[in-house]
Structures are given as structure tokens and as C-alpha cells.
Design an enzyme around this catalytic site. Structure first.
Site, short mmCIF file in Angstrom:
data_model
loop_
_atom_site.label_atom_id
_atom_site.label_comp_id
_atom_site.label_asym_id
_atom_site.label_seq_id
_atom_site.Cartn_x
_atom_site.Cartn_y
_atom_site.Cartn_z
N CYS A 25 -30.47 49.08 -15.15
CA CYS A 25 -30.08 50.43 -15.50
C CYS A 25 -32.26 51.17 -14.20
O CYS A 25 -32.75 52.03 -13.92
CB CYS A 25 -29.99 51.55 -16.39
SG CYS A 25 -28.95 50.76 -16.84
N HIS A 75 -23.52 65.07 -8.13
CA HIS A 75 -23.16 64.92 -7.16
C HIS A 75 -25.69 64.68 -6.42
O HIS A 75 -25.49 64.81 -5.24
CB HIS A 75 -22.60 65.34 -5.82
CG HIS A 75 -21.80 64.65 -5.92
ND1 HIS A 75 -20.40 65.11 -6.68
CD2 HIS A 75 -20.69 63.19 -6.16
CE1 HIS A 75 -19.49 64.29 -6.73
NE2 HIS A 75 -19.80 63.39 -6.32
N GLU A 136 -21.74 58.53 -20.92
CA GLU A 136 -22.48 58.08 -19.77
C GLU A 136 -21.12 57.32 -19.79
O GLU A 136 -21.51 56.85 -18.06
CB GLU A 136 -23.72 57.86 -19.98
CG GLU A 136 -24.17 56.81 -19.30
CD GLU A 136 -25.56 56.51 -19.06
OE1 GLU A 136 -26.83 56.65 -19.68
OE2 GLU A 136 -26.00 55.03 -19.56
#
Length: 149
Positions: A25, A75, A136
Site C-alpha cells: 500500500c 475519483h 475499503e
């Protein structure tokens, strides 16, 4: 009258990278987030009020969460403001991408705290934020509860 909890769910797509993280990550990647917002209050008892029987109109709650969270983060790519990816962030911005440089590590845990603070400021006085759940992935989520804070 009884306190009632109502929940509205939202979804948005956001990219991020975790500064200093020791796993995958640390790379820029994205998630299809699901956010559940639960508020608590007493249904309006004034029969002359157009919102009679409601804790809060779902559309009013939707407006708050969309303006404070969904429209901001959907986005977008979120980086810790101290990220070594600052050149990438600036390049993306210069090409018209939405980039958020946050004062925190953009983990689900820290994002849900940020979202709670933003939503609380916008709720009517007689409505309290009860909880948030930020999912998530299908199997991973962070939760914020007012009683814990």
C-alpha cells in the site's frame, strides 16, 4: 419520544498511497469505498412540519455527506502532505487531476475520523452523528462511534 437511528449509504472511488508504509500500500492504488452514515435523533413531532415523523430527511443527510465527503474524495487521489510522492502529486494536479494532500495518513481509520469531523459540523443541532463505517474492501472496514469519542 424515542431516539431513532437512521443510516444512509454512499459509495465513491478514491486512490491513495501510504507514506512510509512497509507493504504494497506504499504504492499508488485505489479502492471502491462504501460509507455508511448513521445519525440519531427524535422524529419531528410537529404535525405542521413538512418533515413530520422524520429524524432528518434522507435527502438533507445526502446533501451534507455528498458535499463534505463524496464530491471531494470521489475519483481523487489522496496523499499524506509529507509524501515522497509530492512530485507525482504536483504532476497529476498540473494535468487536471484531483489530488488531496491530507494532514494525515490516508488510511481508512484516519479518513473516517476526518469524515466524522466534517459531517458533525453540518448536522442540524437536534441531530447527532452516531457512527460511520468506511468499507475499503469487501472484508476490511473502519468504524467511528460517537460514544467512543
Amino acid at each position: 419520544m424515542s431516539n431513532i437511528r437512521i443510516t444512509k449509504q454512499f459509495s465513491f472511488e478514491t486512490g491513495h498511497a501510504l507514506y512510509g508504509y512497509d507493504g504494497k500500500c506504499k504504492n499508488v492504488h485505489g479502492h471502491s469505498y462504501k460509507l455508511s452514515v448513521t445519525v440519531i435523533g427524535t422524529p419531528i413531532s410537529d404535525q405542521n412540519n413538512v418533515k413530520f415523523g422524520m429524524v432528518i430527511d434522507f435527502s438533507d443527510l445526502k446533501k451534507i455527506v455528498k458535499e463534505e465527503v463524496v464530491d471531494v474524495f470521489d475519483h481523487a487521489t489522496v496523499f499524506n502532505k509529507n509524501t515522497p510522492h509530492i512530485d507525482l502529486a504536483n504532476e497529476l494536479k498540473s494535468r487536471g487531476h484531483t489530488v488531496i494532500l491530507a494532514d494525515y495518513q490516508p488510511t481508512s481509520e484516519m479518513m473516517v475520523i476526518d469524515f466524522a469531523e466534517k459531517i458533525i459540523k453540518r448536522l442540524p443541532q437536534h441531530i447527532n452523528l452516531h457512527s460511520l463505517k468506511l468499507q475499503e474492501t469487501e472484508t476490511s472496514f473502519a468504524e467511528w462511534y460517537a460514544k467512543d469519542n
